[in-house]
Design an enzyme around this catalytic site. Structure first.
Site, PDB file in Angstrom:
ATOM      1  N   TYR A  71      85.508 -29.025  16.675  1.00 25.47           N
ATOM      2  CA  TYR A  71      84.454 -28.281  16.001  1.00 25.47           C
ATOM      3  C   TYR A  71      84.503 -26.818  16.466  1.00 25.47           C
ATOM      4  O   TYR A  71      85.589 -26.299  16.722  1.00 25.47           O
ATOM      5  CB  TYR A  71      83.076 -28.918  16.252  1.00 25.47           C
TER       6      TYR A  71
ATOM      7  N   TYR B 144      85.483 -40.918   1.096  1.00 27.98           N
ATOM      8  CA  TYR B 144      85.402 -40.233   2.398  1.00 27.98           C
ATOM      9  C   TYR B 144      84.368 -40.914   3.308  1.00 27.98           C
ATOM     10  O   TYR B 144      84.605 -41.102   4.497  1.00 27.98           O
ATOM     11  CB  TYR B 144      85.053 -38.753   2.165  1.00 27.98           C
TER      12      TYR B 144
ATOM     13  N   SER C  56      84.756 -38.515  12.332  1.00 28.40           N
ATOM     14  CA  SER C  56      85.700 -37.407  12.113  1.00 28.40           C
ATOM     15  C   SER C  56      87.055 -37.596  12.778  1.00 28.40           C
ATOM     16  O   SER C  56      87.975 -36.826  12.506  1.00 28.40           O
ATOM     17  CB  SER C  56      85.084 -36.105  12.619  1.00 28.40           C
TER      18      SER C  56
ATOM     19  N   LYS D 296      89.984 -37.795  10.513  1.00 28.11           N
ATOM     20  CA  LYS D 296      90.497 -36.635   9.761  1.00 28.11           C
ATOM     21  C   LYS D 296      91.965 -36.319  10.045  1.00 28.11           C
ATOM     22  O   LYS D 296      92.742 -36.124   9.110  1.00 28.11           O
ATOM     23  CB  LYS D 296      89.607 -35.416  10.005  1.00 28.11           C
TER      24      LYS D 296
ATOM     25  N   VAL E  15      81.357 -37.885  15.536  1.00 26.22           N
ATOM     26  CA  VAL E  15      79.920 -37.888  15.784  1.00 26.22           C
ATOM     27  C   VAL E  15      79.429 -39.213  16.400  1.00 26.22           C
ATOM     28  O   VAL E  15      78.342 -39.280  16.958  1.00 26.22           O
ATOM     29  CB  VAL E  15      79.236 -37.529  14.433  1.00 26.22           C
TER      30      VAL E  15
HETATM   31  N1  GLU Z   1      80.453 -38.819   8.450  1.00 27.91           N
HETATM   32  C1  GLU Z   1      80.193 -37.609   9.132  1.00 27.91           C
HETATM   33  C2  GLU Z   1      80.058 -36.478   8.145  1.00 27.91           C
HETATM   34  O1  GLU Z   1      80.943 -36.270   7.344  1.00 27.91           O
HETATM   35  C3  GLU Z   1      81.273 -37.334  10.118  1.00 27.91           C
HETATM   36  C4  GLU Z   1      80.877 -36.243  10.985  1.00 27.91           C
HETATM   37  C5  GLU Z   1      81.694 -36.127  12.233  1.00 27.91           C
HETATM   38  O2  GLU Z   1      82.113 -37.106  12.864  1.00 27.91           O
HETATM   39  O3  GLU Z   1      81.887 -34.970  12.571  1.00 27.91           O
HETATM   40  O4  GLU Z   1      79.075 -35.775   8.131  1.00 27.91           O
END
Ligand code: GLU
Length: 390
Positions: free
Chosen positions: A240, A188, A63, A66, A258
């Protein structure tokens, strides 16, 4: 030993023994991560990268991609076009929640999965490989080196990512996502599977901290307004459903992933990254949070703490026969202009009648036009005796 290295090592040693939290286990390659891995890197304004611990170990960006993909989308399409498809409101919900705005179907923000998938869909053309190539090339410019995709993690993401597919189809039903859903979702997953080290992340963060210019390569990656927009979204949505408490305690725009990555931005000061795979219940790296909490506290990095420099532009006054020259340095913003107006009034009042007062703004590192205008107005108050050089 370099004092910065020593300081970073002391911080790492302090958190090394803490073993709360667990590694992500939704795919085998993340479940297999060594929970003891620990790394910490900072990149300052002159592009010096300082790192300690497992600083050459690669992990997937997840993430933390992002905000950078958001930056690439904002750079290419502009703010209005991006905001038409994704909001910027903290969702207060877990990253994979169905946080869609009633009526429009816009995801709450680009840091939750639904929003990140939509943002990702805005870049590149063609199949998932060519779309992902566009994204990886953009991420590589932030990192200052060519990044690659971990194919095994990608396969794991793709095999288990049904919830992300469902989120993407929901945005499709509102005509928000751009392109074919299976292609976008695979893109993605490839984006999340890009390999980085803690040093790469710190350089990427520093690029945002310094207004879009990579301080290592000197390349402008995105416009300054884009970097500011992205850092703003990180401040409100990057951790988050812990984002509000994080902003209160640490006060730095940040993004976690994550895999155990944590990236924080100290605007105009540093990009900071940590890597430690054990996560808390929100999905944030336990030791990463401890490191950043300590660093921010000890160095007064909280963005809402009083920071002196902006209220006090550098002022040096030279006097010679019949002339007073006021040299300005640093940044001139509202508070600095307000202060300067006081200084100039005092100088004009105290000066011998026919002294000329010259304000030299040519060495200002950063001057906001409205603040310069305030100074010019003050010069008018004092008639022809005050002159401004810029
Ligand atoms: N590939 C993970 C997902 O989209 C990333 C989650 C994350 O790092 O929060 O579920």
């Amino acid at each position: 030993m370099d004092p910065i290295v020593r300081m970073l090592e002391t911080v790492l040693d302090d958190v090394r023994g803490r073993d709360a939290g667990g590694v992500a286990d939704y795919i085998p390659s993340l479940a297999a991560a060594d929970p003891e891995r620990l790394a910490f890197a900072v990149v300052g304004p002159r592009g010096r990268v300082t790192s300690v611990g497992d600083d050459d170990v690669e992990f997937t960006i997840q993430s933390v991609s992002k905000p950078f993909v958001l930056a690439l989308a904002l750079e290419e399409l502009g703010r209005d076009a991006v905001l038409a498809r994704v909001g910027v409101e903290p969702s207060g919900e877990p990253f994979n929640a169905i946080s869609l705005e009633a009526g429009t179907g816009r995801p709450a923000n680009p840091m939750v999965n639904a929003g990140a998938i939509v943002t990702s869909s805005l870049l590149g053309e063609g199949d998932e490989f060519s779309r992902a190539e566009t994204i990886v090339a953009g991420l590589s410019r932030f990192a200052g080196r060519t990044l690659t995709v971990d194919e095994e993690v990608y396969r794991g993401e793709s095999e288990t990512g049904h919830r992300n597919r469902a989120l993407a189809y929901l945005t499709r039903s509102h005509d928000i996502i751009r392109g074919d859903v299976p292609t976008v979702v695979e893109t993605y997953f490839r984006q999340c599977s890009v390999l980085v080290t803690v040093r790469d992340l710190a350089v990427m963060g520093a690029t945002l901290a310094f207004g879009g210019v990579n301080p290592v390569t000197g390349e402008r990656v995105v416009r300054e307004d884009v970097a500011r927009d992205v850092v703003s979204v990180m401040a409100s949505c990057g951790m988050y459903d812990y984002s509000g408490e994080w902003l209160l305690r640490v006060g730095l725009p940040a993004k976690s992933g994550v895999s155990g990555a944590l990236l924080a931005i100290a605007p105009s000061q540093f990009g900071v990254a940590t890597f430690s795979p054990r996560l808390d219940r929100h999905g944030n790296s336990v030791r990463g949070i401890q490191i950043l909490e300590r660093m921010s506290g000890e160095f007064g990095m909280h963005v809402f703490e009083p920071h002196e420099a902006i209220a006090a532009p550098g002022i040096r006054i030279d006097r010679s026969e019949g002339r007073v020259v006021v040299h300005l340095g640093g940044e001139l913003a509202f508070s600095g202009a307000e202060r300067m107006i006081g200084v100039l009034s005092d100088l004009a009042d105290g000066a011998v009648t026919d002294d000329t007062i010259l304000v030299d703004g040519s060495e200002l590192a950063r001057a906001h036009p409205a603040a310069l205008e305030l100074l010019r107005r003050q010069l008018e108050v004092h008639g022809g005796r005050l002159h401004f050089l810029d």
